[in-house]
Scaffold this motif. Structure first.
Motif, PDB file in Angstrom:
ATOM      1  N   GLU A 341       0.817  -1.203   0.000  1.00 38.97           N
ATOM      2  CA  GLU A 341       0.000   0.000   0.000  1.00 38.97           C
ATOM      3  C   GLU A 341       0.857   1.261   0.000  1.00 38.97           C
ATOM      4  N   GLU A 362      -5.416   3.281   6.753  1.00 41.01           N
ATOM      5  CA  GLU A 362      -6.014   2.243   7.589  1.00 41.01           C
ATOM      6  C   GLU A 362      -7.397   1.835   7.098  1.00 41.01           C
ATOM      7  N   ARG A 365      -7.800  -1.424   5.035  1.00 37.02           N
ATOM      8  CA  ARG A 365      -7.449  -2.707   5.667  1.00 37.02           C
ATOM      9  C   ARG A 365      -8.674  -3.631   5.680  1.00 37.02           C
ATOM     10  N   ALA A 370      -7.053  -4.392  -0.973  1.00 34.54           N
ATOM     11  CA  ALA A 370      -5.941  -4.064  -0.063  1.00 34.54           C
ATOM     12  C   ALA A 370      -4.680  -4.871  -0.390  1.00 34.54           C
ATOM     13  N   GLU A 372      -0.324  -5.227   0.910  1.00 32.12           N
ATOM     14  CA  GLU A 372       0.372  -5.332   2.193  1.00 32.12           C
ATOM     15  C   GLU A 372       0.416  -3.974   2.893  1.00 32.12           C
ATOM     16  N   LEU A 373       0.019  -3.967   4.150  1.00 32.93           N
ATOM     17  CA  LEU A 373      -0.034  -2.733   4.941  1.00 32.93           C
ATOM     18  C   LEU A 373       1.055  -2.738   6.011  1.00 32.93           C
TER      19      LEU A 373
END
Length: 374
Positions: A341, A362, A365, A370, A372-373
């Protein structure tokens, strides 16, 4: 029926805009329309066909066709109200998708003196050279009568994205306009559906031609050109409540079973002007597409290259799953590949002018697009 006329030769009324002159002046500055614009001189704008074309081209360069608000905001919606559109596009320089882009354009050109109303289309989800598969009315287009004292009508799509139109097209069966470059063409076809209950006579021989298809064709580096119906549309007028209902169906995912594009992806595309050097390469490459003197709004005329924005070709940037691609004519290249991200929002900021804050990050999520955060 005479070419270029709505059914029953209808005229479009001049209607006041819901944006004020100060807002219109800021929009003209944001899209970089030539000149210094203020609330005092907006009333001197000349609402001509050529100026309409320039406004359309400037808008699809200035604003990205995008759905980031669906996934990066806490409300996970696409607000297409007039105050929200003005704030997001004109003030912040971000984008929207067709409902937002065309709604903004409609109100802005009304303020400039254009007679215009909005209509709706059914997107075709089938691939090129395949039978169409139409959605419901989930696309917004505009009908404009830009000639003073005339009801000759042009179709304008100011939404951008994909193989978008880059200039107005006369409402005429067989009307043809150039797209981003001479390797791309848009054509209008008046037609009827085989499955329609309407016929041309009591003998039920042919379906009544009560709708239009916008067809796009693309040349290829090797092999035959591809052809695809982008969408169908009718001439009925659609209103705010119509778009609000369709909009809710898109951002809530109610339409996802039929068309999951926006729920499953961060969609972002934007047109850009080719440089002089890129223009020279395209002109040399497209030698078979000689400049013609015929009408550029209906007969496939190609403007003489004079370094103006009316004759300058366009390229397109687009996000595709985990890569950023750049398209010019028949050529396409990958500029960046991303897997997280943080990498994606850096691309959104650099190439599309869309700034996603750490707090907003956020909000994606757990959602389908989505990555990878942190």
């Amino acid at each position: 029926m005479q070419d270029g006329l709505l059914r029953n030769s209808a005229w479009i009324k001049e209607i006041s805009s819901l944006y004020d002159r100060n807002q219109v002046a800021h929009w003209l500055s944001r899209i970089k329309y030539p000149g210094n614009w203020s609330a005092d001189n907006v009333g001197h704008f000349e609402p001509t066909l050529d100026n309409l074309c320039l406004l359309q081209r400037l808008q699809i360069v200035a604003f990205a066709f995008e759905n980031t608000a669906m996934h990066y905001t806490s409300h996970h919606s696409m607000d297409i109200s007039l105050p929200a559109l003005y704030q997001r596009l004109v003030v912040e320089g971000k984008g929207s998708y067709c409902f937002g882009m065309s709604t903004l354009f409609l109100q802005m050109i009304r303020a400039l003196g254009y007679r215009v109303y909005s209509g709706s289309g059914r997107i075709n989800t089938a691939s090129a050279n395949s039978p169409p598969k139409f959605l419901s009315f989930v696309h917004e287009i505009l009908f404009v009568q830009p000639i003073q004292g005339s009801n000759i009508t042009y179709v304008v799509d100011a939404g951008g994205g994909g193989s978008c139109m880059t200039r107005p097209i006369l409402l005429k069966n067989g009307a043809k306009v150039m797209g981003a470059t001479p390797s791309e063409w848009h054509t209008l076809v008046r037609t009827g559906r085989v499955e329609s209950s309407l016929a041309t006579s009591s003998y039920y021989t042919e379906p009544a031609e009560v709708e239009w298809h916008l067809v796009v064709s693309h040349a290829s580096e090797s092999g035959p050109p591809s052809t695809r119906i982008l969408y169908s549309f009718i001439e009925d007028e659609f209103f705010t409540v119509d778009y609000e209902c369709s909009n809710i169906g898109i951002y809530t995912g109610a339409w996802a079973a039929k068309e999951p594009l926006f729920m499953e992806n961060i969609v972002c595309a934007r047109c850009f002007w080719l440089s002089d050097e890129e223009m020279e390469l395209e002109l040399a490459k497209n030698n078979p597409y000689e400049t013609t003197e015929c009408d550029i709004y209906s007969a496939g005329g190609i403007p003489q290259w004079d370094r103006s924005l009316m004759s300058r070709y366009l390229g397109r940037l687009g996000l595709y799953t985990n890569e950023l691609r750049r398209h010019i004519g028949t050529r396409s290249e990958t500029l960046k590949v991303f897997h997280t991200e943080l990498e994606r929002i850096a691309i959104l900021r650099e190439f599309f002018g869309i700034d996603i804050t750490p707090a907003e990050l956020e909000n994606i999520r757990g959602r389908r697009p989505a990555l990878e955060l942190p």
